[in-house]
Motif scaffolding. Structure first.
Motif, short mmCIF file in Angstrom:
data_model
loop_
_atom_site.label_atom_id
_atom_site.label_comp_id
_atom_site.label_asym_id
_atom_site.label_seq_id
_atom_site.Cartn_x
_atom_site.Cartn_y
_atom_site.Cartn_z
N ASN A 16 -4.43 -3.99 41.15
CA ASN A 16 -3.17 -3.97 40.40
C ASN A 16 -1.99 -4.23 41.33
N VAL A 17 -2.03 -3.63 42.51
CA VAL A 17 -0.92 -3.82 43.46
C VAL A 17 -0.95 -5.26 43.99
N MET A 18 -2.17 -5.78 44.20
CA MET A 18 -2.30 -7.16 44.67
C MET A 18 -1.69 -8.15 43.67
N LEU A 19 -1.71 -7.76 42.41
CA LEU A 19 -1.10 -8.61 41.36
C LEU A 19 0.39 -8.80 41.65
N GLY A 20 1.04 -7.71 42.07
CA GLY A 20 2.45 -7.80 42.45
C GLY A 20 2.60 -8.64 43.71
N ALA A 21 1.68 -8.45 44.67
CA ALA A 21 1.75 -9.18 45.94
C ALA A 21 1.60 -10.69 45.70
N ARG A 22 0.82 -11.02 44.67
CA ARG A 22 0.59 -12.44 44.36
C ARG A 22 1.91 -13.18 44.09
N THR A 23 2.91 -12.48 43.57
CA THR A 23 4.18 -13.15 43.26
C THR A 23 4.91 -13.59 44.53
N ARG A 24 4.48 -13.06 45.67
CA ARG A 24 5.12 -13.47 46.94
C ARG A 24 4.57 -14.83 47.40
N LYS A 25 3.48 -15.25 46.79
CA LYS A 25 2.92 -16.57 47.10
C LYS A 25 3.48 -17.57 46.09
N SER A 26 3.39 -18.87 46.43
CA SER A 26 3.89 -19.89 45.51
C SER A 26 3.08 -19.86 44.22
N ARG A 27 3.69 -20.33 43.12
CA ARG A 27 2.96 -20.36 41.85
C ARG A 27 1.80 -21.35 41.89
N PHE A 28 1.79 -22.21 42.92
CA PHE A 28 0.70 -23.19 43.04
C PHE A 28 -0.42 -22.68 43.95
N GLU A 38 -4.12 -12.05 55.42
CA GLU A 38 -4.31 -10.75 56.07
C GLU A 38 -3.02 -9.93 56.10
N GLY A 39 -1.90 -10.63 56.37
CA GLY A 39 -0.61 -9.95 56.47
C GLY A 39 -0.25 -9.19 55.20
N LEU A 40 -0.39 -9.89 54.07
CA LEU A 40 -0.03 -9.29 52.78
C LEU A 40 -1.01 -8.17 52.42
N ASN A 41 -2.28 -8.39 52.77
CA ASN A 41 -3.29 -7.36 52.52
C ASN A 41 -2.94 -6.07 53.26
N LYS A 42 -2.52 -6.25 54.49
CA LYS A 42 -2.17 -5.12 55.34
C LYS A 42 -0.96 -4.38 54.75
N GLU A 43 -0.01 -5.21 54.29
CA GLU A 43 1.21 -4.64 53.70
C GLU A 43 0.87 -3.79 52.47
N VAL A 44 -0.07 -4.30 51.67
CA VAL A 44 -0.50 -3.56 50.48
C VAL A 44 -1.11 -2.22 50.91
N ASP A 45 -1.99 -2.28 51.91
CA ASP A 45 -2.64 -1.05 52.39
C ASP A 45 -1.61 -0.03 52.90
N GLN A 46 -0.61 -0.55 53.62
CA GLN A 46 0.43 0.35 54.16
C GLN A 46 1.23 1.00 53.03
N LEU A 47 1.55 0.19 52.02
CA LEU A 47 2.32 0.73 50.89
C LEU A 47 1.52 1.79 50.12
N LEU A 48 0.23 1.50 49.94
CA LEU A 48 -0.63 2.46 49.23
C LEU A 48 -0.67 3.77 50.02
N GLN A 49 -0.68 3.64 51.34
CA GLN A 49 -0.69 4.82 52.21
C GLN A 49 0.61 5.62 52.03
N LYS A 50 1.73 4.89 52.07
CA LYS A 50 3.03 5.54 51.93
C LYS A 50 3.14 6.28 50.60
N LEU A 51 2.55 5.69 49.56
CA LEU A 51 2.64 6.30 48.23
C LEU A 51 1.55 7.35 48.01
N GLY A 52 0.71 7.55 49.01
CA GLY A 52 -0.32 8.58 48.93
C GLY A 52 -1.47 8.25 47.99
#
Lengths: 296, 232
Positions: free
Chosen positions: B101-113, B122-136
């Motif tokens: 579900n969170v990756m769905l939001g991350a997808r919008t950071r990529k081009s629509r194509f 890897e960068g965005l994946n890591k960012e998602v993991d960090q955010l999930l950590q921050k939110l517990g």
């Protein structure tokens, strides 16, 4: 009893009797029919000729086990293969068409055009499609596969767009507001949200295609039906009966397997099983273990 | 506490990200009329008012989900991923995992194509993991959303919106039915993260005390009009 209900029952009953009377022109033809059926069953169909389970010299076969060189195995395995290919192709082709037909994803004119297309495919039963393809291509399992595929597209497509229309609107709205494209919405919201229904429909379609695949042989479109057709033409009813029993057993097995698989794709059971062996447990027992592990 | 019809930030030299001009909103029948207001970067706006006055309708209009009956919206956040939306029932994909579900939001950071079957990197994946950590919620990241608690689901919805790095987050009574501890913790996380990504928040909230604990501006819908209050 409610007077209105009584009136409806009486009217429907009278109409049914009148319709039967209209269809059956001569009631005397029914005389003795039960005895004829009884004789046909006891003398012609039974006992079934189980030689169909033994090795058949005309069948090309490398196996040393006789059963795998038998007419029954050749017929039923061909029918199962036909049903499998048709179901997979039908599913893959119908899914994008179903998405176009769902009016929560596309505007009404596009949805209506896709629905009319699916209804067109569905309006001809698979046996008629098989007849058309045997005329066009010739006898054998290939026209049977094409016939079942077309019918599967029409049938599955309808079930799929209804399932898609049934999903909650909020995830779709959230993804629209986020700016996700239509294809992203379809792949990452619609498919996961309707996945349980889609899998359940896929299993149902496979079952349906196996059952109907047996009939397609009657018009020369391959499978076990072709053996039944040949035996019926030559009045070898005991062999035909043996084939029918084989079909019955296979359908029952598929039904049980599909029931078991379907039990894993309900809302209560689609969680990550904590250990591999918990797939053998009912969903609520596995869920208890899963929750306990989470708490620990 | 100042109470004005609508605060005019334009005179303060601020650049609005959304301008509402003489909006008439509703579904066929008008619910609120002649709404003229601006939303500025960094604003925390809470829309309050009794049931049925059009709070959610206004929010959905701002999110671009419904068109106004009349009037004009000048929207500077109409690009892909510019708006993060948290509806009342959260709008999560129930059968997908929290992380998906969170990756769905991350997808919008990529081009629509960007091809759907390609990974997000890897960068965005890591960012998602960090955010999930921050939110517990990193421990439940592989669980389907359907089996998560109300509080966990809300954190997933917030993470989905935050990972977009949107200009604007639109949230509809998303703290409903939570206990006080959970509400405080979610508000803390949200405020920190909003400041970090410099995002604006427009939310509907029926509990005024909660609205006041987050908002810098309160839009109260009264008699089909917005009355604005600035919270210092």
């Amino acid at each position: 009893m409610n007077k209105k209900l009584l009136l409806w029952i009486t009217v429907t009953g009278i109409l049914t009797i009148l319709a039967i009377d209209d269809i059956v022109e001569d009631w005397s033809t029914i005389d003795g029919s039960f005895e004829k059926i009884y004789i046909f069953f006891t003398q012609d169909l039974f006992p079934p000729d189980w030689s169909i389970l033994s090795s058949e010299p005309n069948i090309k076969c490398n196996s040393e086990i006789g059963f795998f060189c038998s007419q029954a195995w050749k017929g039923i395995s061909e029918t199962l293969q036909m049903a499998f290919i048709a179901t997979v192709l039908g599913f893959v082709i119908s899914l994008p068409i179903a998405s176009l037909a769902a009016n929560n994803l596309y505007p009404l004119p596009i949805a209506m055009a896709a629905r009319v297309f699916l209804a067109g495919l569905r309006s001809l039963p698979s046996i008629i499609w098989a007849l058309i393809f045997t005329i066009a291509i010739g006898f054998g399992p290939f026209p049977g596969v094409l016939a079942m595929t077309l019918y599967s597209i029409g049938y599955l497509g309808k079930l799929q767009y209804e399932a898609i229309e049934g999903i909650a609107n909020e995830p779709l709205e959230a993804s629209m507001a986020m700016g996700l494209t239509k294809s992203e919405r379809f792949l990452f919201v619609v498919i996961p949200e309707s996945s349980n229904n889609l899998i359940s429909q896929l299993l149902f379609m496979f079952e349906y295609n196996v059952r109907h695949g047996t009939v397609l042989g009657l018009v020369g479109a391959g499978g076990i039906g072709q053996y039944i057709d040949t035996n019926l033409k030559f009045f070898v009813y005991d062999k035909a009966m043996a084939f029918l029993i084989v079909i019955f057993v296979v359908v029952v097995i598929i039904d049980i397997l599909s029931m078991v698989i379907r039990s894993y794709v309900t809302d209560e059971s689609d969680f990550k099983r904590p250990k591999w062996w918990t797939v053998l447990l009912p969903s609520d027992a596995a869920m208890k273990i899963h929750r306990r592990n989470l708490e620990e | 506490m100042d109470e004005v019809t609508v605060w005019d930030g334009l005179t303060a030299g601020l650049e609005p990200i959304i301008q509402l001009r003489s909006l008439n909103i509703g579904y066929g029948k008008s619910l609120a009329k002649d709404i003229t207001a601006e939303i500025y970067t960094g604003d925390r706006i809470a829309i309050i008012g009794p049931s049925g006055v059009g709070k959610t309708t206004l929010l959905r209009t701002i999110a671009g989900l419904i068109a106004p009956l009349s009037g004009e919206i000048n929207n500077n956040c109409s690009g892909r991923g510019d708006i993060g939306y948290i509806p009342q029932k959260l709008g999560l994909v129930r059968h997908s995992s929290a992380k998906s579900n969170v990756m769905l939001g991350a997808r919008t950071r990529k081009s629509r194509f960007h091809l759907p079957f390609l990974g997000l990197g890897e960068g965005l994946n890591k960012e998602v993991d960090q955010l999930l950590q921050k939110l517990g919620i990193s421990e439940i990241s592989d669980e389907p959303v359907r089996i998560l608690s109300g509080g966990q689901q809300r954190r997933v919805a917030i993470a989905r919106a935050l990972i977009q790095k949107p200009k604007l987050i639109v949230a509809d009574e998303f703290l409903g039915e939570l206990d006080a501890d959970n509400i405080d913790s979610i508000i803390d996380i949200l405020e920190t993260q909003l400041s970090e990504i410099n995002a604006t928040l427009v939310m509907v909230e029926h509990q005024e005390n909660i609205a006041r604990s987050i908002a810098t501006r309160i839009w109260r819908i009264v008699d089909n009009q917005i009355i604005e209050e600035r919270v210092e």
